[in-house]
Write an enzyme that holds these catalytic residues in place. Sequence first.
Site, mmCIF file in Angstrom:
data_model
loop_
_atom_site.group_PDB
_atom_site.id
_atom_site.type_symbol
_atom_site.label_atom_id
_atom_site.label_comp_id
_atom_site.label_asym_id
_atom_site.label_seq_id
_atom_site.Cartn_x
_atom_site.Cartn_y
_atom_site.Cartn_z
ATOM 1 N N THR A 35 0.865 -1.169 0.000
ATOM 2 C CA THR A 35 0.000 0.000 0.000
ATOM 3 C C THR A 35 0.906 1.224 0.000
ATOM 4 O O THR A 35 1.858 1.284 0.784
ATOM 5 C CB THR A 35 -0.912 -0.014 1.243
ATOM 6 O OG1 THR A 35 -1.651 -1.234 1.226
ATOM 7 C CG2 THR A 35 -1.855 1.165 1.260
ATOM 8 N N GLU A 74 -3.822 -6.574 7.151
ATOM 9 C CA GLU A 74 -3.276 -6.703 8.527
ATOM 10 C C GLU A 74 -3.661 -8.047 9.151
ATOM 11 O O GLU A 74 -3.831 -8.154 10.366
ATOM 12 C CB GLU A 74 -3.759 -5.572 9.458
ATOM 13 C CG GLU A 74 -3.666 -4.175 8.910
ATOM 14 C CD GLU A 74 -2.253 -3.622 8.887
ATOM 15 O OE1 GLU A 74 -1.393 -4.157 9.606
ATOM 16 O OE2 GLU A 74 -2.010 -2.681 8.129
#
Length: 401
Positions: A162, A379
């Site tokens: 990201t 995550e």
Amino acid sequence: MTRLAQTEGLTDIQREILSTVRDFVDKEIIPVATELEHRDEYPTKIVEGLKELGVFGLMIPEEYGGLGESLLSYALTVEEIARGWMSVSGIINTHFIVAYMLKQHGTQEQKDYFLPKMAAGEIRGAFSMSEPALGSDVSAISSKGVREGDEYVLNGQKMWLTNGGTSTLVAVLCRTDEGHPEGTAPHKSMTTFLVEKEAGFGEVRPGLTIPGKIDKMGYKGVDTTELIMDGLRIPADRVLGGETGRGFYHMMDGVEVGRVNVAARGCGVAQRAFELGVSYAQQRHTFGKPIAQHQAIQFKLAEMATKVEAAHAMMVNAARKKDSGQRNDLEAGMAKYLASEYCKEVVEDAFRIHGGYGFSKEYEIERLYREAPMLLIGEGTAEIQKMIIGRRLLEEYRIQG
Ligand SMILES: Cc1cc2nc3c(=O)[nH]c(=O)nc-3n(C[C@H](O)[C@H](O)[C@H](O)COP(=O)(O)OP(=O)(O)OC[C@H]3O[C@@H](n4cnc5c(N)ncnc54)[C@H](O)[C@@H]3O)c2cc1C
């Protein structure tokens, strides 16, 4: 629209920060988010505005030019931003994780050099564990750093960064076997390298290529990329903390606060979905009355609002636990798991309330419907959260004898 997701016991400063951010979200993000997302356009103006508000330095200590705020302040800010557009919270999240890792584990020189520039948003962070062959199983990474004199030479391919293109500092996890005897556990022979680079795509530094943006179903606007290291030379003083073999621990610490952050994103997206659903339900008429007057739709709204409240409470609890200096892996895992699952469910209910119009790109819920699934993966997937939660519960509730 402020009855839900209230937080008791905030300081005046926290309340002021949140009200400023909410105002910014309502005026600068929500009106343009869907259009930018459909064009997959990077929200440059929004990012500049957030820099001015000091959001990039929210948790960086004041001595380095940040606001020195708590994880709770940060998480509540992220919740507000994600309510406006989840991609914008993604732009901040990896920056925040790298700044946190530097603050916790960096050498004094690394903190002095990076943190003031990160607080100002001049240096922007990305973090990179995943590879094409692995995401959950971090201990299996194959990217490698080998020492040559005062440098390390890095080789390998990374996946799913990201902010891979827009960042100028990437915390990259590599295997470094030096100094670790054969048979050392895999996670004890990993090192985090602080890799500076130009923003953009192509060869952004000799030996380092960012090929281009991955085309995604949602979470657009923010760039997600691969990263290829081919003889990339990094000075030895850019090993995070100055010591090899600590990388796995650094990354897991970063991901732990990142999980609170992803939970906060789930809360924000769910809140927005609820707002859209409750508003549409009062405008759309069927069988002679607003659909909100049909009990089935009221029950949906009741379930959605209950999920918004529950997820918010767990996210706040996880953030407060960390802020109090206690281990919060159990709470962060639970909050991330619950908030992301509930977010998907609340978004789906809001989508159903919209009937056929939910399927039209003219309605904001269409964007949220494509964004929510990312939270189930990023995550650490739901299965990984449950593994963490389960292990910790067995530690806490171990029977004697
Ligand atoms: C948009 C996006 C942005 C991302 N950004 C970043 C980033 O900035 N930096 C970064 O490092 N990574 C990033 N990731 C990667 C992300 O962290 C991984 O995709 C995620 O951890 C899952 O890994 P995987 O995709 O390899 O799935 P896998 O690990 O291959 O898992 C596949 C499936 O198997 C399940 N599974 C795996 N192991 C087990 C097990 N032991 N028991 C039960 N089930 C299991 C998983 O839950 C999942 O359902 C990003 C991913 C996406 C989609």
